[in-house]
Design an enzyme around this catalytic site. Structure first.
Site, short mmCIF file in Angstrom:
data_model
loop_
_atom_site.label_atom_id
_atom_site.label_comp_id
_atom_site.label_asym_id
_atom_site.label_seq_id
_atom_site.Cartn_x
_atom_site.Cartn_y
_atom_site.Cartn_z
N HIS A 1 0.84 -1.20 0.00
CA HIS A 1 0.00 0.00 0.00
C HIS A 1 0.87 1.24 0.00
CE1 HIS A 1 -2.86 3.06 1.11
NE2 HIS A 1 -2.12 3.35 2.16
N HIS B 1 -9.50 10.96 4.60
CA HIS B 1 -9.05 12.12 5.36
C HIS B 1 -10.21 12.98 5.83
CE1 HIS B 1 -5.56 10.93 2.91
NE2 HIS B 1 -4.93 11.15 4.04
N1 GLN Z 1 -1.88 -0.27 7.31
C1 GLN Z 1 -1.76 1.10 7.67
C2 GLN Z 1 -3.09 1.62 8.15
O1 GLN Z 1 -4.08 1.24 7.65
C3 GLN Z 1 -1.28 1.94 6.51
C4 GLN Z 1 -1.08 3.37 6.89
C5 GLN Z 1 -0.33 4.18 5.87
O2 GLN Z 1 -0.19 3.79 4.75
N2 GLN Z 1 0.13 5.36 6.23
O3 GLN Z 1 -3.15 2.45 9.01
ZN ZN Z 2 -1.90 5.05 3.26
#
Ligand code: GLN
Ligand code: ZN
Length: 766
Positions: A653, A706
């Site tokens: 991610h 957000h």
């Molecule tokens: N796995 C993390 C979360 O969901 C990913 C956070 C991030 O990418 N900043 O909080």
């Molecule tokens: Zn993220």
């Protein structure tokens, strides 16, 4: 030899400024009390530097929020939307300033904040100046003069610091088309001249112009702007001593340009690029002074006096002593305030502490270096002590673990290769996992409510036993699994309730990491971070997350995704050891994460996500250095991900999706699935993947986490339709933009339910 500091931390050693600002913003204290805190911090910092023996003590390095924003206010670069805030509602200059930084919602006005972005390759963020065509500037705030005079009244003649006009323009953003911001230099320069005139009237001796862009790739126009600006300044102020400060990199092909500017002294960063000393010395004009940036402003390690002295000697071979200045590599705002506040041996052991140096100690190092170089009799003992500390670091059993080094030395080509190419893995995974088209998932965290955080706080204070704490986290995890099942999500997560922070959580469990009690560094505004310290060889003594993932998986027939932070992100968000290349430390972390990935697989976890949100921010400042970085960074990720069977699915991610320039490397990471942020750009950012014909699976975020706003199903359907028009349906996942930890449960539940419904609409339409 003069001693020079480029800037001192302004948050206060106990984060006094953070607290004072937040009190003021919440309406709980007066502006007078905030201003008094500011004054106290400045006084403290100046007196500290004077007592340490620093000759060139900075002023105007203080800031209530950000030094770039200070300058925007100084030169009157105030975007139109704030004009209503100016002074007519009983607002002070400081209120206007905070409105620009944080937005303004009062008196029926609703004005957005200015944009924020990373300060070069640091974790500090600045407020991006906004420029329009033909923009005019005028002296609006006299902060730089006020602070110079304030210090003078305390009996300290400071060196005011200002970001140079070229760097200031380059730091900004054009808010309309039809011009280049560097063209504004002619309009901007008169304000600088006015400031210099006023400073000269006050008998200023030195002024520091920060021009970090001189260490970056410049266009012909940028170069011309440099020549123009400094020639004009010289014309009008022939006697003024300008110290032109560069940092964060080498001058390289800009060396001749920098050396040609008619300034009294230039400052170079010899921590980042010790090799530039020779080339700069070769080009240095006869009268120009050279400030050697020897003491690392960006890390927490004790200076290696021997290495620094050898650089000083190289310089002394070419340049007389009185032309040399000894200084910090950059402003010290990127290091914590004071090592002496680390007085808890359990948090930071004395053995490790002897290797460290925070801002206050760095001042002493600057002065010691000068004294040793100038053969002060009192300095010999300091050199000895420093050598002893470095010797202990070289040989400490705490740092050096033979089995870690052996593992790295034995690295084989297979270590960063999955068994088979993605096309085959995809088939095997489809058979093993049995997921529908447009599978739904989330990014990992679920709401970290104040309740969840209070359990952790109580556990740390000893008010809850480990068993009690674990039971609470288990209950929260189970409820989260149940919710996801009810909502119909395909790939579940455990929710990350046991984690304080995605790097700290792993750092606490990995060997080679330590923590500080007060090692705060400003990230932006009143936000401070306390990065872990990687001091030694990294390995994983025991499984870190298996317990929680296995527990969550035991609760459900659906797949639960394991959740890890990747090696590059752990590296980027820590203070990294400087006694070996970053790439080596990163590889050590990669193997530690690999062990965890393999153990998760053994525990029956078939889908494992390795988050790498910081891969992009690790990119070097110079394009010519990108390949080298990307090569080891991508490899580190691959090492962490490649120990599993082909039918185990690896996700990654990233919290953004501006990948145009590194899409090949993202593809080289070869994660089976990547989830990225896309909703705010209406999927436009997905085009980079489409144009590249990105082969693996992608989950473009369909809603913005957000904001508390709950998007309707139709909105997400529209975004997914858009995604499907550029990416084949069989490659698409459905998920939010990022983790949900800052959201509340109510909106989370609604939004995810709508998201699942949107995925169903898409499935029915094929
Ligand atoms: N796995 C993390 C979360 O969901 C990913 C956070 C991030 O990418 N900043 O909080
Ligand atoms: Zn993220």
């Amino acid at each position: 030899m003069l001693t020079n500091n480029l800037g001192y931390p302004r948050i206060g050693s106990k984060r006094e400024l953070k607290k004072a600002c937040e009190q003021y913003w919440s309406g709980n204290s007066s502006i007078q009390s905030l201003v008094q805190t500011g004054r106290d911090i400045r006084k403290h910092n100046w007196e500290l530097q004077k007592a340490a023996g620093i000759d060139l003590i900075p002023s105007n390095d203080f800031s209530y929020y950000d030094q770039v924003l200070d300058l925007s206010l100084t030169v009157g670069a105030i975007p139109k939307r704030y004009h209503e805030v100016i002074l007519n509602k009983g607002n002070s200059e400081l209120d206007l300033y905070f409105a620009m930084a944080r937005g303004y919602q009062k008196d029926g006005l609703d004005i957005t904040a200015m944009e924020m972005t990373k300060w070069f390759d640091t974790n500090y963020h600045y407020i991006v100046p906004e420029f329009t065509k033909d923009q005019q500037f005028k002296l609006f705030s006299t902060k730089i003069l006020d602070e110079y005079n304030e210090a003078k009244r305390l009996g300290i003649n400071t060196k005011p610091v200002i970001i140079g006009p070229v760097s200031y323009l380059l730091l900004g953003k054009e808010k309309e088309s039809g011009f280049e911001r560097v063209d504004l230099v002619k309009n901007l320069l008169p304000v600088y001249l006015e400031i210099l005139r006023k400073l000269e009237e006050q008998h200023v001796e030195w002024v520091q112009f920060d021009e970090p862009f001189l260490a970056l790739d410049l266009t012909g126009k940028d170069k011309a702007a440099y020549a123009y600006v400094y020639a004009e300044i010289k014309k009008q102020f022939p006697k003024l001593k300008i110290l032109l400060a560069t940092y964060f990199g080498a001058l390289k092909e800009n060396t001749a340009l920098a050396a040609s500017l008619p300034v009294q002294a230039i400052h170079i960063d010899l921590v980042r690029s010790p090799e530039q000393l020779e080339t700069v010395l070769a080009d240095l004009p006869d009268q120009m002074k050279l400030s050697l940036g020897l003491v690392d402003g960006r890390n927490i390690w004790k200076n290696d006096f021997k290495a620094s002295l050898s650089l000083i000697e190289t310089a002394l071979d070419r340049v007389k002593e009185n032309r040399l200045i000894i200084g910090s590599s950059c402003s010290l705002i990127h290091s914590p305030c004071d090592l002496e506040l680390e007085n808890n041996d359990k948090v930071l052991t004395p053995e490790i502490k002897q290797w460290l140096s925070f801002a206050r100690q760095k001042l002493d190092e600057i002065v010691s270096l000068k004294q040793i170089a100038a053969n002060y009799p009192s300095a010999a003992a300091k050199l000895k002590e420093n050598e002893a500390a470095h010797q202990s670091r070289k040989t400490s059993a705490l740092i050096h673990k033979a089995f870690v080094k052996e593992r790295l030395a034995a690295i084989s080509v297979k270590d960063d290769q999955r068994g088979n190419p993605f096309a085959l893995r995809q088939k095997l995974q489809q058979e093993a996992l049995g997921l529908p088209l447009f599978p739904t998932t989330t990014i990992g965290s679920f709401p970290q409510t104040s309740e969840v955080r209070s359990w952790r706080a109580r556990y740390k204070k000893g008010e809850l036993s480990l068993a009690e704490y674990d039971a609470l986290i288990e209950k929260e995890t189970e409820e989260t699994i149940r919710f996801q099942e009810e909502a119909g999500i395909d790939v579940l997560v455990h929710g990350e309730f046991e984690r304080n922070d995605m790097v700290e959580y792993f750092g606490e469990q990995l060997a080679g990491f330590t923590f500080t009690k007060n090692g705060w560094v400003q990230s932006y505004g009143s936000r401070c971070v306390k990065p872990p310290v990687i001091y030694g060889d990294v390995y994983r003594p025991e499984p870190m997350t298996v317990r929680w993932s296995a527990y969550a998986q035991s609760l459900s027939k659906k797949w639960v995704k394991g959740m890890l932070t990747g090696p590059v992100t752990i590296l980027q968000w820590s203070f990294v050891r400087n006694d070996q290349p970053r790439s080596e430390t990163c590889t050590q972390i990669a193997f530690a994460i690999r062990d965890e990935v393999n153990d998760l697989e053994k525990a029956g976890i078939k889908i494992i996500q390795i988050d790498e949100p910081a891969i992009r921010e690790g990119l070097p400042l110079r394009k010519s250095d990108w390949q080298e970085y990307l090569q080891w960074a991508v490899k580190a990720f691959r090492i962490s991900a490649s120990g599993v069977k082909d039918d185990t699915q690896i996700h990654t991610h990233m919290c953004y999706s501006e990948f145009n320039d590194i899409i090949q490397h993202i593809a080289d990471m070869d994660a089976d699935v990547i989830t990225i942020e896309c909703s705010r750009s209406q999927m436009e950012l997905l085009d980079a993947f489409a144009d590249f014909k990105y082969p693996n699976e992608i989950g473009p975020g369909v809603y913005d986490i957000h904001s508390p706003r709950v998007p309707a199903k139709e909105e997400m359907v529209a975004l997914l339709e858009k995604a499907r028009s550029v990416i084949p349906a069989a490659q698409l996942w459905v998920n939010p933009d990022c983790g949900l930890k800052t959201r509340h449960w109510a909106e989370t539940k609604k939004a995810l339910t709508e998201m699942v419904a949107a995925a169903k609409v898409l499935r029915e339409s094929v």
